[in-house]
Motif scaffolding. Structure first.
Motif, PDB file in Angstrom:
ATOM      1  N   LYS A  35       4.360  16.174 -10.393  1.00 38.20           N
ATOM      2  CA  LYS A  35       4.349  15.245  -9.267  1.00 38.20           C
ATOM      3  C   LYS A  35       3.550  14.003  -9.604  1.00 38.20           C
ATOM      4  CE  LYS A  35       3.496  14.907  -4.314  1.00 38.20           C
ATOM      5  NZ  LYS A  35       3.197  15.631  -3.060  1.00 38.20           N
ATOM      6  N   PHE A  36       2.518  14.153 -10.424  1.00 37.38           N
ATOM      7  CA  PHE A  36       1.675  13.013 -10.780  1.00 37.38           C
ATOM      8  C   PHE A  36       2.483  11.967 -11.547  1.00 37.38           C
ATOM      9  CE2 PHE A  36      -1.608  10.692 -13.088  1.00 37.38           C
ATOM     10  CZ  PHE A  36      -2.560  10.513 -12.099  1.00 37.38           C
ATOM     11  N   VAL A  37       3.224  12.385 -12.558  1.00 39.05           N
ATOM     12  CA  VAL A  37       3.981  11.404 -13.343  1.00 39.05           C
ATOM     13  C   VAL A  37       5.143  10.836 -12.532  1.00 39.05           C
ATOM     14  CG1 VAL A  37       5.507  13.081 -14.474  1.00 39.05           C
ATOM     15  CG2 VAL A  37       5.017  10.923 -15.596  1.00 39.05           C
ATOM     16  N   VAL A  38       5.797  11.660 -11.723  1.00 36.76           N
ATOM     17  CA  VAL A  38       6.884  11.167 -10.878  1.00 36.76           C
ATOM     18  C   VAL A  38       6.349  10.131  -9.894  1.00 36.76           C
ATOM     19  CG1 VAL A  38       8.481  11.814  -9.029  1.00 36.76           C
ATOM     20  CG2 VAL A  38       8.355  13.194 -11.108  1.00 36.76           C
ATOM     21  N   SER A  39       5.154  10.368  -9.365  1.00 35.46           N
ATOM     22  CA  SER A  39       4.566   9.431  -8.409  1.00 35.46           C
ATOM     23  C   SER A  39       4.221   8.111  -9.078  1.00 35.46           C
ATOM     24  CB  SER A  39       3.316  10.054  -7.773  1.00 35.46           C
ATOM     25  OG  SER A  39       3.644  11.222  -7.056  1.00 35.46           O
ATOM     26  N   LEU A  40       3.714   8.166 -10.301  1.00 34.21           N
ATOM     27  CA  LEU A  40       3.439   6.925 -11.032  1.00 34.21           C
ATOM     28  C   LEU A  40       4.717   6.141 -11.288  1.00 34.21           C
ATOM     29  CD1 LEU A  40       0.768   7.981 -13.703  1.00 34.21           C
ATOM     30  CD2 LEU A  40       0.435   6.411 -11.784  1.00 34.21           C
ATOM     31  N   LEU A  66      -8.360  17.254  -8.877  1.00 35.66           N
ATOM     32  CA  LEU A  66      -7.807  17.114 -10.218  1.00 35.66           C
ATOM     33  C   LEU A  66      -6.284  17.133 -10.178  1.00 35.66           C
ATOM     34  CD1 LEU A  66     -10.222  19.680 -11.946  1.00 35.66           C
ATOM     35  CD2 LEU A  66     -10.464  17.183 -11.900  1.00 35.66           C
ATOM     36  N   CYS A  67      -5.687  16.266  -9.361  1.00 38.72           N
ATOM     37  CA  CYS A  67      -4.250  16.385  -9.128  1.00 38.72           C
ATOM     38  C   CYS A  67      -3.423  16.156 -10.378  1.00 38.72           C
ATOM     39  CB  CYS A  67      -3.813  15.462  -8.004  1.00 38.72           C
ATOM     40  SG  CYS A  67      -4.138  13.700  -8.247  1.00 38.72           S
ATOM     41  N   MET A  68      -3.904  15.380 -11.351  1.00 30.86           N
ATOM     42  CA  MET A  68      -3.130  15.181 -12.581  1.00 30.86           C
ATOM     43  C   MET A  68      -3.049  16.469 -13.405  1.00 30.86           C
ATOM     44  SD  MET A  68      -6.374  13.848 -12.719  1.00 30.86           S
ATOM     45  CE  MET A  68      -6.419  12.073 -12.938  1.00 30.86           C
ATOM     46  N   PHE A  69      -4.036  17.354 -13.242  1.00 31.65           N
ATOM     47  CA  PHE A  69      -4.016  18.654 -13.906  1.00 31.65           C
ATOM     48  C   PHE A  69      -3.319  19.701 -13.037  1.00 31.65           C
ATOM     49  CE2 PHE A  69      -7.682  16.405 -15.558  1.00 31.65           C
ATOM     50  CZ  PHE A  69      -7.625  16.655 -16.913  1.00 31.65           C
ATOM     51  N   GLU A  70      -3.525  19.628 -11.733  1.00 31.50           N
ATOM     52  CA  GLU A  70      -3.029  20.652 -10.822  1.00 31.50           C
ATOM     53  C   GLU A  70      -1.543  20.488 -10.519  1.00 31.50           C
ATOM     54  OE1 GLU A  70      -6.209  21.716  -7.692  1.00 31.50           O
ATOM     55  OE2 GLU A  70      -6.686  19.638  -8.234  1.00 31.50           O
ATOM     56  N   THR A  85       0.860  -1.186   0.000  1.00 31.73           N
ATOM     57  CA  THR A  85       0.000   0.000   0.000  1.00 31.73           C
ATOM     58  C   THR A  85       0.893   1.233   0.000  1.00 31.73           C
ATOM     59  OG1 THR A  85      -0.127   0.062   2.416  1.00 31.73           O
ATOM     60  CG2 THR A  85      -1.886  -1.132   1.254  1.00 31.73           C
ATOM     61  N   HIS A  86       0.439   2.278  -0.645  1.00 33.80           N
ATOM     62  CA  HIS A  86       1.187   3.534  -0.629  1.00 33.80           C
ATOM     63  C   HIS A  86       0.224   4.687  -0.879  1.00 33.80           C
ATOM     64  CE1 HIS A  86       5.107   5.545  -0.558  1.00 33.80           C
ATOM     65  NE2 HIS A  86       4.488   6.467  -1.271  1.00 33.80           N
ATOM     66  N   VAL A  87       0.417   5.757  -0.130  1.00 29.21           N
ATOM     67  CA  VAL A  87      -0.406   6.962  -0.260  1.00 29.21           C
ATOM     68  C   VAL A  87       0.492   8.118  -0.661  1.00 29.21           C
ATOM     69  CG1 VAL A  87      -1.965   8.572   0.887  1.00 29.21           C
ATOM     70  CG2 VAL A  87      -2.027   6.136   1.477  1.00 29.21           C
ATOM     71  N   VAL A  88       0.097   8.848  -1.680  1.00 28.91           N
ATOM     72  CA  VAL A  88       0.783  10.072  -2.085  1.00 28.91           C
ATOM     73  C   VAL A  88      -0.185  11.231  -1.888  1.00 28.91           C
ATOM     74  CG1 VAL A  88       1.943  11.320  -3.935  1.00 28.91           C
ATOM     75  CG2 VAL A  88       2.154   8.820  -3.794  1.00 28.91           C
ATOM     76  N   TRP A  89       0.217  12.200  -1.087  1.00 36.16           N
ATOM     77  CA  TRP A  89      -0.590  13.400  -0.870  1.00 36.16           C
ATOM     78  C   TRP A  89      -0.130  14.505  -1.820  1.00 36.16           C
ATOM     79  CZ3 TRP A  89      -4.948  13.857   1.875  1.00 36.16           C
ATOM     80  CH2 TRP A  89      -5.233  12.876   2.832  1.00 36.16           C
ATOM     81  N   PHE A  90      -1.072  15.062  -2.540  1.00 39.57           N
ATOM     82  CA  PHE A  90      -0.800  16.193  -3.431  1.00 39.57           C
ATOM     83  C   PHE A  90      -1.210  17.456  -2.682  1.00 39.57           C
ATOM     84  CE2 PHE A  90      -0.671  12.596  -6.116  1.00 39.57           C
ATOM     85  CZ  PHE A  90       0.122  12.929  -7.207  1.00 39.57           C
ATOM     86  N   GLU A  91      -0.216  18.131  -2.132  1.00 37.99           N
ATOM     87  CA  GLU A  91      -0.473  19.211  -1.182  1.00 37.99           C
ATOM     88  C   GLU A  91      -1.086  20.449  -1.825  1.00 37.99           C
ATOM     89  OE1 GLU A  91      -0.280  18.787   1.927  1.00 37.99           O
ATOM     90  OE2 GLU A  91       0.819  16.889   2.010  1.00 37.99           O
ATOM     91  N   ASN A  92      -0.947  20.608  -3.124  1.00 36.11           N
ATOM     92  CA  ASN A  92      -1.477  21.787  -3.811  1.00 36.11           C
ATOM     93  C   ASN A  92      -2.598  21.430  -4.782  1.00 36.11           C
ATOM     94  OD1 ASN A  92       0.339  23.959  -2.774  1.00 36.11           O
ATOM     95  ND2 ASN A  92       1.895  22.617  -3.650  1.00 36.11           N
TER      96      ASN A  92
END
Length: 410
Positions: free
Chosen positions: A394-399, A386-390, A375-382
């Motif tokens: 970070k979205f691609v790095v997290s993937l 719509l974190c893939m747009f916002e 299991t892993h959780v990534v928080w998108f602080e900003n």
């Protein structure tokens, strides 16, 4: 655009008629004729301006030229779409860029396959809405993902390009959508010669992805939830609370009155479309869909520049939404996965810290009890919903950091 928390119910946003003096951002009061639009609270016809009046203009630099090439004085929407289409091409010989209509559950559904190398692991995107396909706006964030994954987008039954096959009485049960996804995976396995795939669900699509992960872990190298839905009733209550707290802090009399008019929300009264729209309008006005923004036209209007959809294709989005909502809404509002905590597939969650469309509280509480191989959780602080747009970087790095190793292990 209004999205119910946890269900991803989607409409074009209409700005409130008035806002408090403490918060009066610029709101784009424009609509598309292909969207299902709730009534404009102001009653103004200005909110119904047509597409022709809204063609965006991109001004040239003062010099009028770059590297010896003169700029046009402006760029039409069609010209902008052509530039994006050229940018989105994948010309290298190892790439894959295919589209097809595939029969899933007896219904023709549109499928797109794109990637820099056909040897990369397959990631299927299960879109939200319902009936809001991900492909039209994917050009904003997906190109970098295609360097590492072969990305499959599909317009679910009664959604987007697949809405052309809508029939009266079409099966729109959640289980039928999940069966479609399972059949799509079987088709991808045969077409691309892969044994397992990853599934990335967004909003409404997380209901389908989570159910599949529980039902058929043998098909997946990982499941990634983005804007995960766990409990429809809890989502409604938390979204309402955020909207009311924000309105009180802002001294926004209109918002407070409208929210108070909902009574004990969600309460025991039927959750009608009007009640949901009112709650969503204010939660998202205060940044619950796109963080720090009351307006999110960049998301809804990104479809207009899509190299993958024509204007005729875009008109089918509204067709799908009108066909879908009456049948799907009750199942969405009743969805509850709080007791579904045992999984045999790696579980990843990408959560927007400011998401009040699918609030993160129910997800965080659920995760405390989840058991899975990883299991892993990534928080998108900003980000909000719509974190893939916002936060696309970070979205691609997290993937790549957290999902790709599971694919490589297969």
């Amino acid at each position: 655009m209004i999205q119910t928390p946890g269900q991803g119910l989607t409409f074009q946003k209409i700005a409130p008629a008035t806002a408090s003096a403490a918060m009066t951002p610029t709101i784009h009061r424009t609509t598309r004729t292909h969207r299902f639009i709730p009534p404009d609270p102001s009653g103004s016809d200005a909110a119904q301006t047509g597409r022709a009046a809204r063609v965006r203009t991109y001004r040239a630099s003062a010099s009028g030229a770059v590297a010896g090439r003169p700029y046009a004085d402006d760029m039409s929407e069609d010209a902008g779409r052509a530039v994006i289409a050229d940018l989105s091409r994948i010309p290298n010989p190892d790439a894959i860029d295919r589209t097809a209509f595939v029969e899933l559950g007896g219904v023709e559904q549109f499928v797109s396959i794109r990637g820099r190398s056909a040897a990369n692991p397959v990631l299927i995107v299960c879109h939200g809405g319902p009936a809001l396909p991900s492909l039209p706006s994917s050009w904003i964030w997906q190109r970098a993902v295609e360097d590492y994954f072969t990305v499959v987008n599909y317009d679910q039954r009664a959604s987007g390009k697949s809405a052309g096959s809508v029939t009266e009485g079409m099966d729109l049960r959640v289980d039928r959508y999940v069966d479609d996804l399972e059949e799509l995976i079987a088709w991808v396995q045969d077409e691309l010669g892969v044994r397992k795939v990853g599934v990335l669900g967004h909003s409404w699509g997380t209901i389908l992805g989570l159910t599949l992960a529980e039902r058929r872990p043998d098909l997946l190298w990982a499941y990634i939830g983005v804007g995960q839905v766990i409990s429809g009733p809890e989502n409604e209550a938390e979204s309402f609370g955020f909207a009311m707290r924000s309105a009180i802090a802002d001294q926004n009399r209109q918002a407070i009155a409208e929210l108070q008019g909902l009574g004990d929300y969600p309460g025991t009264e039927p959750l009608t479309m009007d009640r949901i729209v009112t709650c969503r309008r204010w939660a998202q006005y205060y940044g619950g869909l796109s963080a720090y923004r009351s307006d999110f036209a960049y998301f809804t209007e990104s479809q207009e520049l899509s190299p993958y959809y024509t204007d005729s294709d875009l008109s089918l989005i509204g067709v799908g939404q009108r066909a879908t909502m009456p049948q799907v809404l009750p199942a969405l509002l009743g969805f509850d996965a709080r007791d579904r905590t045992a999984f045999e597939v790696p579980m990843l969650q990408f959560l927007g810290r400011h998401d009040w469309t699918t609030p993160t509280g129910p997800v965080a509480r659920w995760l405390e009890h989840v058991t899975a191989p990883a299991t892993h959780v990534v928080w998108f602080e900003n980000s909000a919903h719509l974190c893939m747009f916002e936060e696309p970087g970070k979205f691609v790095v997290s993937l790549v950091t957290h999902a790709l190793p599971h694919a490589a292990a297969e």
